[in-house]
Scaffold this active site. Structure first.
Site, PDB file in Angstrom:
ATOM      1  N   LYS A  29      65.184  44.736  78.332  1.00 35.91           N
ATOM      2  CA  LYS A  29      63.804  44.392  77.974  1.00 35.91           C
ATOM      3  C   LYS A  29      63.171  43.513  79.079  1.00 35.91           C
ATOM      4  O   LYS A  29      63.877  43.008  79.965  1.00 35.91           O
ATOM      5  CB  LYS A  29      63.809  43.664  76.624  1.00 35.91           C
ATOM      6  CG  LYS A  29      64.262  44.557  75.457  1.00 35.91           C
ATOM      7  CD  LYS A  29      64.237  43.783  74.146  1.00 35.91           C
ATOM      8  CE  LYS A  29      64.566  44.664  72.962  1.00 35.91           C
ATOM      9  NZ  LYS A  29      64.494  43.926  71.670  1.00 35.91           N
ATOM     10  N   TYR A  69      58.970  51.929  68.577  1.00 36.18           N
ATOM     11  CA  TYR A  69      59.220  51.007  67.454  1.00 36.18           C
ATOM     12  C   TYR A  69      58.471  51.431  66.194  1.00 36.18           C
ATOM     13  O   TYR A  69      58.168  50.579  65.348  1.00 36.18           O
ATOM     14  CB  TYR A  69      58.822  49.591  67.866  1.00 36.18           C
ATOM     15  CG  TYR A  69      59.862  48.890  68.733  1.00 36.18           C
ATOM     16  CD1 TYR A  69      61.188  48.741  68.297  1.00 36.18           C
ATOM     17  CD2 TYR A  69      59.530  48.349  69.974  1.00 36.18           C
ATOM     18  CE1 TYR A  69      62.137  48.096  69.080  1.00 36.18           C
ATOM     19  CE2 TYR A  69      60.479  47.695  70.765  1.00 36.18           C
ATOM     20  CZ  TYR A  69      61.782  47.572  70.308  1.00 36.18           C
ATOM     21  OH  TYR A  69      62.728  46.926  71.074  1.00 36.18           O
ATOM     22  N   PHE A  77      55.997  40.991  62.772  1.00 36.11           N
ATOM     23  CA  PHE A  77      56.289  40.760  64.195  1.00 36.11           C
ATOM     24  C   PHE A  77      55.872  41.937  65.083  1.00 36.11           C
ATOM     25  O   PHE A  77      56.039  41.869  66.308  1.00 36.11           O
ATOM     26  CB  PHE A  77      57.780  40.462  64.390  1.00 36.11           C
ATOM     27  CG  PHE A  77      58.706  41.554  63.908  1.00 36.11           C
ATOM     28  CD1 PHE A  77      59.000  42.653  64.708  1.00 36.11           C
ATOM     29  CD2 PHE A  77      59.290  41.484  62.652  1.00 36.11           C
ATOM     30  CE1 PHE A  77      59.842  43.663  64.264  1.00 36.11           C
ATOM     31  CE2 PHE A  77      60.141  42.494  62.196  1.00 36.11           C
ATOM     32  CZ  PHE A  77      60.416  43.579  63.008  1.00 36.11           C
ATOM     33  N   ARG A 105      76.144  49.007  70.223  1.00 34.54           N
ATOM     34  CA  ARG A 105      75.591  47.982  69.325  1.00 34.54           C
ATOM     35  C   ARG A 105      76.527  46.770  69.255  1.00 34.54           C
ATOM     36  O   ARG A 105      76.080  45.622  69.228  1.00 34.54           O
ATOM     37  CB  ARG A 105      75.366  48.563  67.918  1.00 34.54           C
ATOM     38  CG  ARG A 105      74.306  49.648  67.848  1.00 34.54           C
ATOM     39  CD  ARG A 105      72.886  49.147  67.918  1.00 34.54           C
ATOM     40  NE  ARG A 105      72.506  48.295  66.830  1.00 34.54           N
ATOM     41  CZ  ARG A 105      71.248  47.883  66.601  1.00 34.54           C
ATOM     42  NH1 ARG A 105      70.255  48.283  67.405  1.00 34.54           N
ATOM     43  NH2 ARG A 105      70.968  47.093  65.612  1.00 34.54           N
ATOM     44  N   THR A 111      70.919  41.594  65.961  1.00 36.70           N
ATOM     45  CA  THR A 111      69.497  41.514  66.349  1.00 36.70           C
ATOM     46  C   THR A 111      69.086  40.080  66.666  1.00 36.70           C
ATOM     47  O   THR A 111      68.417  39.818  67.668  1.00 36.70           O
ATOM     48  CB  THR A 111      68.621  42.083  65.211  1.00 36.70           C
ATOM     49  OG1 THR A 111      69.038  43.424  64.957  1.00 36.70           O
ATOM     50  CG2 THR A 111      67.146  42.059  65.573  1.00 36.70           C
ATOM     51  N   ARG A 122      73.833  39.658  73.673  1.00 35.49           N
ATOM     52  CA  ARG A 122      72.874  38.718  73.085  1.00 35.49           C
ATOM     53  C   ARG A 122      73.540  37.362  72.801  1.00 35.49           C
ATOM     54  O   ARG A 122      72.909  36.313  72.929  1.00 35.49           O
ATOM     55  CB  ARG A 122      72.277  39.316  71.809  1.00 35.49           C
ATOM     56  CG  ARG A 122      71.257  40.435  72.093  1.00 35.49           C
ATOM     57  CD  ARG A 122      70.910  41.200  70.842  1.00 35.49           C
ATOM     58  NE  ARG A 122      69.807  42.144  71.023  1.00 35.49           N
ATOM     59  CZ  ARG A 122      69.482  43.077  70.139  1.00 35.49           C
ATOM     60  NH1 ARG A 122      70.181  43.215  69.014  1.00 35.49           N
ATOM     61  NH2 ARG A 122      68.466  43.887  70.359  1.00 35.49           N
ATOM     62  N   ASN A 132      65.280  38.948  72.862  1.00 32.08           N
ATOM     63  CA  ASN A 132      66.717  39.254  72.768  1.00 32.08           C
ATOM     64  C   ASN A 132      67.224  40.247  73.821  1.00 32.08           C
ATOM     65  O   ASN A 132      68.269  40.881  73.649  1.00 32.08           O
ATOM     66  CB  ASN A 132      67.097  39.664  71.343  1.00 32.08           C
ATOM     67  CG  ASN A 132      66.403  40.923  70.876  1.00 32.08           C
ATOM     68  OD1 ASN A 132      65.671  41.551  71.632  1.00 32.08           O
ATOM     69  ND2 ASN A 132      66.638  41.291  69.625  1.00 32.08           N
ATOM     70  N   HIS A 135      67.774  46.435  74.236  1.00 26.57           N
ATOM     71  CA  HIS A 135      67.636  47.372  73.110  1.00 26.57           C
ATOM     72  C   HIS A 135      68.768  48.387  73.187  1.00 26.57           C
ATOM     73  O   HIS A 135      69.158  48.813  74.278  1.00 26.57           O
ATOM     74  CB  HIS A 135      66.299  48.135  73.195  1.00 26.57           C
ATOM     75  CG  HIS A 135      66.271  49.313  72.258  1.00 26.57           C
ATOM     76  ND1 HIS A 135      65.951  49.180  70.927  1.00 26.57           N
ATOM     77  CD2 HIS A 135      66.596  50.622  72.449  1.00 26.57           C
ATOM     78  CE1 HIS A 135      66.063  50.374  70.341  1.00 26.57           C
ATOM     79  NE2 HIS A 135      66.450  51.259  71.238  1.00 26.57           N
ATOM     80  N   GLU A 146      64.873  58.559  70.834  1.00 23.87           N
ATOM     81  CA  GLU A 146      64.492  57.610  71.892  1.00 23.87           C
ATOM     82  C   GLU A 146      64.692  58.212  73.292  1.00 23.87           C
ATOM     83  O   GLU A 146      63.844  58.035  74.176  1.00 23.87           O
ATOM     84  CB  GLU A 146      65.294  56.309  71.729  1.00 23.87           C
ATOM     85  CG  GLU A 146      64.871  55.560  70.465  1.00 23.87           C
ATOM     86  CD  GLU A 146      65.808  54.425  70.070  1.00 23.87           C
ATOM     87  OE1 GLU A 146      66.788  54.153  70.795  1.00 23.87           O
ATOM     88  OE2 GLU A 146      65.552  53.811  69.016  1.00 23.87           O
TER      89      GLU A 146
HETATM   90  P1  DAT Z   1      67.518  45.812  67.052  1.00 22.51           P
HETATM   91  O1  DAT Z   1      66.785  45.560  68.348  1.00 22.51           O
HETATM   92  O2  DAT Z   1      68.776  44.996  66.968  1.00 22.51           O
HETATM   93  O3  DAT Z   1      67.756  47.283  66.779  1.00 22.51           O
HETATM   94  P2  DAT Z   1      65.425  45.914  65.016  1.00 22.51           P
HETATM   95  O4  DAT Z   1      65.343  47.373  65.270  1.00 22.51           O
HETATM   96  O5  DAT Z   1      65.573  45.458  63.599  1.00 22.51           O
HETATM   97  O6  DAT Z   1      66.597  45.249  65.866  1.00 22.51           O
HETATM   98  O7  DAT Z   1      64.119  45.182  65.586  1.00 22.51           O
HETATM   99  C1  DAT Z   1      63.574  45.615  66.827  1.00 22.51           C
HETATM  100  C2  DAT Z   1      63.188  44.401  67.618  1.00 22.51           C
HETATM  101  O8  DAT Z   1      62.117  43.728  66.949  1.00 22.51           O
HETATM  102  C3  DAT Z   1      64.278  43.332  67.754  1.00 22.51           C
HETATM  103  O9  DAT Z   1      65.154  43.603  68.821  1.00 22.51           O
HETATM  104  C4  DAT Z   1      63.473  42.093  67.988  1.00 22.51           C
HETATM  105  C5  DAT Z   1      62.242  42.333  67.139  1.00 22.51           C
HETATM  106  N1  DAT Z   1      62.385  41.701  65.830  1.00 22.51           N
HETATM  107  C6  DAT Z   1      63.092  42.148  64.779  1.00 22.51           C
HETATM  108  N2  DAT Z   1      63.014  41.315  63.737  1.00 22.51           N
HETATM  109  C7  DAT Z   1      62.208  40.307  64.153  1.00 22.51           C
HETATM  110  C8  DAT Z   1      61.732  39.115  63.555  1.00 22.51           C
HETATM  111  N3  DAT Z   1      62.058  38.798  62.312  1.00 22.51           N
HETATM  112  N4  DAT Z   1      60.933  38.301  64.293  1.00 22.51           N
HETATM  113  C9  DAT Z   1      60.599  38.616  65.559  1.00 22.51           C
HETATM  114  N5  DAT Z   1      61.019  39.735  66.194  1.00 22.51           N
HETATM  115  C10 DAT Z   1      61.809  40.556  65.489  1.00 22.51           C
HETATM  116 MG    MG Z   2      66.485  48.782  66.237  1.00 24.35          MG
END
Ligand code: DAT
Ligand code: MG
Length: 170
Positions: A29, A69, A77, A105, A111, A122, A132, A135, A146
């Site tokens: 990222k 996304y 968020f 993963r 996450t 992470r 973080n 991805h 994707e």
């Molecule tokens: P991951 O990236 O582990 O697959 P995700 O798909 O649930 O996680 O979320 C996508 C991204 O969105 C994540 O890497 C960071 C952001 N994100 C998720 N939950 C969040 C939150 N509660 N506050 C801020 N950013 C968040």
């Molecule tokens: Mg995800």
């Protein structure tokens, strides 16, 4: 009888080959790029034994990120996520190997970096969920979606790493 045995051996071999060809979409990222962690992240996937299939350095559009996304549209968020993800270049990659989605993963960590184990990407290199650094696809189906969003099929390189026989039994 002999033909049946040969066919079933061939079928087992093909299944093992197909399993070894699972693919995932991994992206460093914008914060990972800004913090000079591109090499560190690539190093971990390379050293693990996974095969690099495609890679590009790109400034993603908001349109692409909204598609990437899409499952999070409507979450509080979401707007901040798209803004952060479009704020600078990212390194988009496709990695291949046995169970690469699940193992990728594990290598990334959870996450929220506050819960990520030390030793994970992470867990070792970031602090907050909104920064973080990496991805990774969460299922084989998401990976296919994707990879299709970020890469043209012509950009996926077919090649045979010299190391394969020392990484896989078959
Ligand atoms: P991951 O990236 O582990 O697959 P995700 O798909 O649930 O996680 O979320 C996508 C991204 O969105 C994540 O890497 C960071 C952001 N994100 C998720 N939950 C969040 C939150 N509660 N506050 C801020 N950013 C968040
Ligand atoms: Mg995800």
């Amino acid at each position: 009888m002999v033909i049946c045995t040969v066919l079933s051996l061939f079928s087992l071999f093909s299944k093992a080959m197909a399993a070894n060809k699972e693919r995932t979409f991994i992206m460093v990222k914008p914060d990972g790029v800004q913090r000079n962690l591109v090499g560190e992240i690539i190093k971990r996937f390379e050293a693990k034994g996974f095969k690099l299939v495609a890679m590009k350095f790109v400034l993603p559009t908001e349109d692409l990120l909204k598609k990437h996304y899409a499952e999070h549209i409507g979450r509080p968020f979401f707007a901040g996520l798209v803004k952060y993800m479009s704020s600078g270049p990212v390194v988009a990659m496709v990695w291949e190997g046995l169970n690469v989605v699940k193992t990728g993963r594990f290598m990334m960590g959870t996450t929220n970096p506050a819960d990520s184990a030390p030793g994970t990407i992470r867990g070792d290199f970031c602090i907050q969920v909104g920064r973080n650094i990496i991805h990774g696809s969460d299922s084989v189906e998401s990976a296919q979606k994707e990879i299709g969003l970020w890469f043209d099929s012509k950009e996926l390189v077919a090649w045979q790493p010299a190391t394969q026989a020392w990484i896989y039994e078959d």
